[in-house]
Design an enzyme around this catalytic site. Structure first.
Site, PDB file in Angstrom:
ATOM      1  N   HIS A 386      50.172   1.551  68.898  1.00  0.00           N
ATOM      2  CA  HIS A 386      50.116   2.803  69.785  1.00  0.00           C
ATOM      3  C   HIS A 386      49.642   3.803  68.932  1.00  0.00           C
ATOM      4  O   HIS A 386      49.132   4.819  69.459  1.00  0.00           O
ATOM      5  CB  HIS A 386      51.738   3.001  70.181  1.00  0.00           C
ATOM      6  CG  HIS A 386      51.520   3.894  71.667  1.00  0.00           C
ATOM      7  ND1 HIS A 386      50.463   4.045  72.333  1.00  0.00           N
ATOM      8  CD2 HIS A 386      52.455   4.150  72.535  1.00  0.00           C
ATOM      9  CE1 HIS A 386      50.657   4.714  73.463  1.00  0.00           C
ATOM     10  NE2 HIS A 386      52.037   4.642  73.459  1.00  0.00           N
ATOM     11  N   ASP A 390      46.029   3.474  73.244  1.00  0.00           N
ATOM     12  CA  ASP A 390      46.875   4.210  74.127  1.00  0.00           C
ATOM     13  C   ASP A 390      47.502   3.385  75.427  1.00  0.00           C
ATOM     14  O   ASP A 390      46.817   2.229  75.727  1.00  0.00           O
ATOM     15  CB  ASP A 390      46.170   5.621  74.994  1.00  0.00           C
ATOM     16  CG  ASP A 390      45.813   6.570  73.867  1.00  0.00           C
ATOM     17  OD1 ASP A 390      46.638   6.900  73.053  1.00  0.00           O
ATOM     18  OD2 ASP A 390      44.725   7.109  74.175  1.00  0.00           O
TER      19      ASP A 390
END
Length: 415
Positions: A386, A390
């Site tokens: 992450h 995204d």
């Protein structure tokens, strides 16, 4: 005169290995280039060939020992290895088949080699085979090996145990005695170097990356129908079976092109984007999970991808994958569905930033055009870092993959 056998050069930056098993015991005849030992490195198992023909001398190290590149493993004594391995005319020779057993492509290649009185010696068998022999109570001398060069594999022992007739019940059984071990035995087995490396890398990935997993599902109807319609023609033309992985690898390369961050990696404070797709495909081997790389998969056809995956799977079971085939990779696909997995959260393979998990296909009720219908469905799982990817990009990637699989024409026309 004895010839020393040393640890060969194992690859760039690899300086040591662990002795996995001895394939030849002292006194066994040895031919030129015949494997005498198996070494376990951080990535693959490597067989050590004999530089000369002769008779196996003394072992310099024991199974499980760590050895450095260039260190002595054993000696080969002078002698005619080819003559020594020829069957003797004595009656005892009838116990050994006249023809070598056929090689089985599915053999793991980690068993022992028959002949010269070694196939029924528990000390000569690999650890996994010895455990199987003890568990099933099978005489290894009666088992026909299907591994490399006819060596016995764990699957051979299991098959022999399943075909062994059950003993006839005694006419007057004596009262059962209380079991001494009560079924609570323990066995301590040292981790292989490959298993240690897998554990270390997976834990490092958890500690370093901000991992998140996003799920979707895909209707496999179109791919199943296409496979059923063309599988015979495909195999006849290309010499390989048409599976599902070829579709998924090709669809993944198309989605990676559209969402380049999923194909990227983090190097310090930099993001490295790749304009190529080297797909790591998780393959099961006797020593653990390995991930050989399909180079430039985005430039390959489905047929070439299927051939490459088939070759990787075969050589992984034989322990014959090369070091260079395990290096690199920009994205990984792991198919847990072949083992029956319904859903999982795969762990990324650093320095890659994402991994796609495939799962088993099962019929489920879904709504199509307002009607409840039964369709063959598969869950998809994308685990990603992450820090770089995204949620929007992860979801977009899965949707692009789903669209290509549900409408394989997209793969054909590159849409």
């Amino acid at each position: 005169m004895a010839t020393e056998v040393t640890v060969p050069v194992l690859g760039e930056s690899i300086t040591e290995a662990t002795l996995g098993e001895w394939l030849k015991q002292p006194g066994d005849p040895v031919a030129v280039d015949e494997p005498i030992a198996s070494l376990e490195t951080d990535k693959v198992s490597v067989e050590v060939p004999s530089p000369v023909a002769g008779v196996m001398g003394q072992h310099a190290v024991a199974v499980g020992d760590t050895v450095q590149v260039g260190a002595m493993l054993a000696t080969i004594d002078a002698g005619d290895g080819a003559a020594a391995s020829a069957p003797a005319p004595a009656p005892a020779a009838t116990a050994t088949p006249a023809a070598a057993p056929a090689k089985d492509e599915s053999g793991a290649g980690y068993g022992d080699q028959p002949g010269a009185g070694t196939s029924d010696s528990p000390a000569a068998l690999s650890p996994s085979v010895r455990r199987a022999v003890l568990e099933h109570g099978v005489d290894p001398g009666t088992v026909k090996g299907t591994g490399r060069d006819g060596r016995i594999t764990k699957e051979d022992v299991t098959a022999a145990a399943s075909s062994k007739p059950a003993p006839a019940p005694a006419a007057a059984p004596a009262p059962a005695a209380a079991p001494t071990a009560s079924g609570r035995g323990e066995e301590r087995v040292r981790m292989t170097r490959l298993r240690q490396t897998i554990a270390k890398r997976l834990k490092e990935a958890q500690n370093t990356a901000a991992m998140l997993t996003t799920f979707n599902d895909v209707d496999m109807t179109a791919v199943i129908e296409a496979r059923a319609k063309y599988k015979d023609l495909f195999e006849k033309k290309h010499g390989v079976r048409l599976g599902f992985m070829g579709f998924f690898v090709k669809a993944a390369t198309m989605a990676l092109r559209d969402i380049p961050s999923v194909n990227a990696s983090i190097d310090g404070d930099d993001i490295v984007y790749h304009d190529y797709a080297d797909i790591s495909v998780a393959v099961s081997s006797p020593g653990g999970l390995v991930v050989p790389v399909i180079r430039d998969a985005d430039q390959m056809s489905v047929a070439t991808i299927e051939k490459t995956i088939g070759d990787f799977g075969k050589r992984a079971k034989e322990g014959a994958l090369k070091m260079d085939e395990m290096k690199g990779g920009t994205f990984t696909i792991s198919n847990g569905g072949v083992f029956g997995s319904l859903m999982s959260t795969p762990i990324i393979n650093p320095p890659q930033s994402a991994v796609l998990g495939l799962h088993r296909i099962e019929e489920r009720p879904v709504v199509v055009n307002g009607q409840i219908v039964i369709r063959p469905m598969m869950y998809l799982a994308l685990s990603y870092d992450h820090r770089l990817i995204d949620g929007r990009e992860a979801v977009t990637f899965l949707v692009a993959l789903k669209n290509a699989i549900e409408d394989p024409t997209r793969i054909l026309i590159d849409l």
